[in-house]
Design a protein around this motif. Structure first.
Motif, mmCIF file in Angstrom:
data_model
loop_
_atom_site.group_PDB
_atom_site.id
_atom_site.type_symbol
_atom_site.label_atom_id
_atom_site.label_comp_id
_atom_site.label_asym_id
_atom_site.label_seq_id
_atom_site.Cartn_x
_atom_site.Cartn_y
_atom_site.Cartn_z
ATOM 1 N N THR A 409 0.854 -1.189 0.000
ATOM 2 C CA THR A 409 0.000 0.000 0.000
ATOM 3 C C THR A 409 0.887 1.236 0.000
ATOM 4 O O THR A 409 2.085 1.162 0.277
ATOM 5 N N PRO A 411 2.780 4.398 1.271
ATOM 6 C CA PRO A 411 3.291 4.663 2.626
ATOM 7 C C PRO A 411 2.610 5.880 3.230
ATOM 8 O O PRO A 411 2.190 6.796 2.531
ATOM 9 N N GLY A 412 2.513 5.877 4.508
ATOM 10 C CA GLY A 412 1.940 7.020 5.198
ATOM 11 C C GLY A 412 3.022 7.808 5.908
ATOM 12 O O GLY A 412 3.531 8.796 5.403
ATOM 13 N N THR A 413 3.426 7.333 7.067
ATOM 14 C CA THR A 413 4.341 8.070 7.925
ATOM 15 C C THR A 413 5.808 7.820 7.552
ATOM 16 O O THR A 413 6.122 6.932 6.770
ATOM 17 N N GLU A 416 7.099 4.220 8.344
ATOM 18 C CA GLU A 416 6.683 3.236 7.342
ATOM 19 C C GLU A 416 7.625 3.254 6.139
ATOM 20 O O GLU A 416 8.006 2.202 5.625
ATOM 21 N N ARG A 417 8.015 4.422 5.720
ATOM 22 C CA ARG A 417 8.941 4.544 4.595
ATOM 23 C C ARG A 417 10.323 3.971 4.954
ATOM 24 O O ARG A 417 10.927 3.230 4.191
ATOM 25 N N ASN A 450 -2.596 14.799 0.808
ATOM 26 C CA ASN A 450 -2.162 14.623 2.196
ATOM 27 C C ASN A 450 -1.188 15.744 2.547
ATOM 28 O O ASN A 450 -0.010 15.691 2.168
ATOM 29 N N ASP A 452 0.468 16.394 5.053
ATOM 30 C CA ASP A 452 1.639 15.985 5.832
ATOM 31 C C ASP A 452 2.654 15.182 5.007
ATOM 32 O O ASP A 452 3.779 14.957 5.471
ATOM 33 N N ALA A 453 2.259 14.724 3.807
ATOM 34 C CA ALA A 453 3.113 13.836 3.018
ATOM 35 C C ALA A 453 4.496 14.434 2.720
ATOM 36 O O ALA A 453 5.521 13.740 2.860
ATOM 37 N N TYR A 456 6.788 14.083 5.712
ATOM 38 C CA TYR A 456 7.257 12.710 5.901
ATOM 39 C C TYR A 456 8.429 12.404 4.967
ATOM 40 O O TYR A 456 9.384 11.722 5.360
#
Length: 547
Positions: A409, A411-413, A416-417, A450, A452-453, A456
């Protein structure tokens, strides 16, 4: 003692022979056997013989030479190697078909000529990197553990100075143990300086074949300087063996073993090399050969209009791109043929490195078959069904790879990356792809979807630099997708990313202002020592003391 063990602390002397005539035997007997480390056994086998003879027939011809030489020398301590010569009088056309043909030819040849006494394979006399790549790749597929030396024949010293770094980077990536040159004339000071500047930080074990006449003192001086650049294997042709004998004492210098140092990440084109990392200039990778939202390019891809694609490449390179990203992902279209044909067409006209932007196996395979240089695949991710197919191809062709920080999926935070990066670096190393062949893409997503992306991504860049010491690039235009005045957003985010440690970006080089932003930012983030590039770019603009 195995040849690799010997060359860690000593200089090896090699001699090339093509027959077992009385004259050749006398020549070998004239050399102190304790000083001769490598005999290059090269029977006169033509292209026709290789094509028509069975492996057994070619092997019999080699065995005859091996046995005669071993009996003559009275020992098996002499190391035997096979010299692969040019099988074609004309340069073979670069194509997938010719790669497959030559690969089959060299695979057959390698199985025929290598005996149990062989401890070193030497590729000598090549002046065409396409054919050399095919030969090395084919041998490595059949004999993955045998040491390899390559002695490349450049047209002149000017060509060596311009193209040798790309050649060394290519052969190192193909796991050549002793990359080297055939010297048709005494090297100039510029050549020695280039070898020292390039190789001393890397510690590659080089080789060289002396193929020029000069005084004993000049030859000895040449060997001394080559050794200083970490050349471990010095070769002579039979007519120069007397000179070789006179420098044999040099082999007793008992050199300290140099382990290979950490290599910089690089991609190469036909003759040029681009280094990507914090100690190098920021790298611009042209994004425009990508069919997304480009109807004219889609038509060109579907119609196999190579002239249009070449024009697009030319425009980007003339606008300041260091490399080009090639993406031919039109839904329902087989990309493999257009990718290979475009690579050949662009590389026939420009020396710059190219990124093969695809996850399609046949497209990557065909692209790397015709690629002249050390290629790079953009990209793999954390999906097992992707990397399990792509990484063996990357390994086979000595290519590099972009790791996109995406798993099953998006990545979010930041954690996670980073977790994906850690996992994929480990997997790459398990496949035999070292960190000097990995670049990270932290997966830039649109700020519109997003907010915030981008933060991150910036945090990921910092962590990857600190914890993995790996170079990073991004697909810049993703950050502004869906918003107005995208150029302003792209430029702003780029400067923030450069401050975080970003080393390069896939972007639109036709945006003239972005080059100014990169030049200015490079001054502040330490990528432009003494403002050299900035001053060169703006030297015609007067210094403004009143602003």
């Amino acid at each position: 003692m195995h040849i690799n063990s010997f060359l860690r602390k000593n200089i090896g002397i090699m001699l090339s022979i093509t027959d077992t005539s009385t004259k050749t035997i006398e020549l070998l007997n004239s050399v102190d056997s304790s000083g001769l480390n490598v005999v290059l056994v090269d029977p006169d086998i033509s292209k026709t013989e290789v094509e028509s003879c069975t492996i057994t027939e070619i092997s019999r011809k080699y065995d005859k030479m091996y046995k005669k030489l071993i009996l003559t020398k009275g020992q098996t301590a002499v190391f035997y190697g096979s010299v692969i010569r040019q099988l074609f009088s004309n340069t073979p056309e670069i194509s997938v078909t010719n790669f497959d043909y030559l690969s089959g030819l060299y695979s057959k040849y390698s199985r025929a000529v290598l005996s149990k006494e062989t401890e070193l394979i030497v590729f000598s006399g090549f002046n065409n990197l396409f054919e050399l790549r095919v030969a090395i790749i084919s041998f490595r597929q059949n004999f993955p553990d045998l040491p390899i030396a390559s002695l490349f024949s450049f047209e002149n010293e000017e060509a060596i100075l311009e193209e040798a770094v790309a050649y060394f980077e290519i052969t190192e990536a193909l796991n050549v143990d002793y990359p080297g040159l055939i010297l048709h004339r005494a090297p100039s000071r510029d050549l020695y300086e280039m070898l020292n500047e390039y190789n001393l930080p890397r510690g590659l074990s080089l080789s060289a074949l002396i193929d020029f006449d000069d005084t004993e003192n000049k030859i000895t001086e040449c060997v001394e300087k080559l050794v200083n650049a970490n050349t471990r294997l010095i070769g002579f042709t039979p007519d120069r063996v007397n000179t070789g004998k006179k420098i044999l004492p040099l082999r007793d210098r008992n050199l300290d073993a140099q382990t290979k140092k950490e290599l910089s990440f690089s991609v190469t084109g036909r003759t040029s090399t681009v280094f990507i990392g914090e100690n190098h200039p920021f790298v611009i990778i042209g994004e425009r050969i990508n069919p997304t939202n480009r109807r004219k390019l889609v038509n060109a891809i579907e119609g196999k209009d190579l002239e249009f694609i070449l024009k697009e490449a030319k425009t980007q390179l003339e606008s300041g791109a260091d490399c080009l990203d090639l993406n031919f992902g039109v839904p329902g279209l087989d990309q493999s043929e257009i990718m290979a044909d475009s690579i050949v067409t662009i590389q026939n006209n420009f020396p710059n490195p190219l990124f093969i932007d695809s996850t399609d196996i046949s497209t990557i395979d065909n692209g790397l078959k015709v690629y002249q240089g050390k290629g790079i695949v953009n990209s793999i991710n954390g999906k097992e069904e992707i990397y399990e197919k792509i990484l063996p191809i990357v390994k086979k062709f000595g290519a590099s790879v972009v790791i996109l920080a995406i798993d099953k999926t998006l990545p979010g935070t930041t954690p996670e990356r980073v977790k994906i990066v850690e996992k994929m670096v480990r997997i790459c190393e398990e496949y035999g792809i070292g960190k000097n062949r990995i670049v990270i893409d932290p997966a830039v997503l649109s700020v519109a979807t997003n907010p915030d992306a981008p933060s991150y991504v910036l945090e990921t860049i910092k962590i990857v630099k600190e914890e993995f010491q790996l170079p990073l690039i991004v697909g810049l235009s993703n950050v502004s997708f869906g918003l107005p005045n995208r150029k302003l957003l792209n430029r702003t985010f780029l400067i923030m990313a450069m401050q975080a440690g970003l080393d390069g970006a896939i972007l639109n080089p036709l945006d003239k202002d972005i080059h100014d932003y990169i030049a200015a930012a490079s001054v502040f983030v330490g990528r432009d020592k003494n403002f050299k590039n900035y001053i060169k770019k703006f030297r015609k603009i007067e210094i403004d003391f009143d602003f």
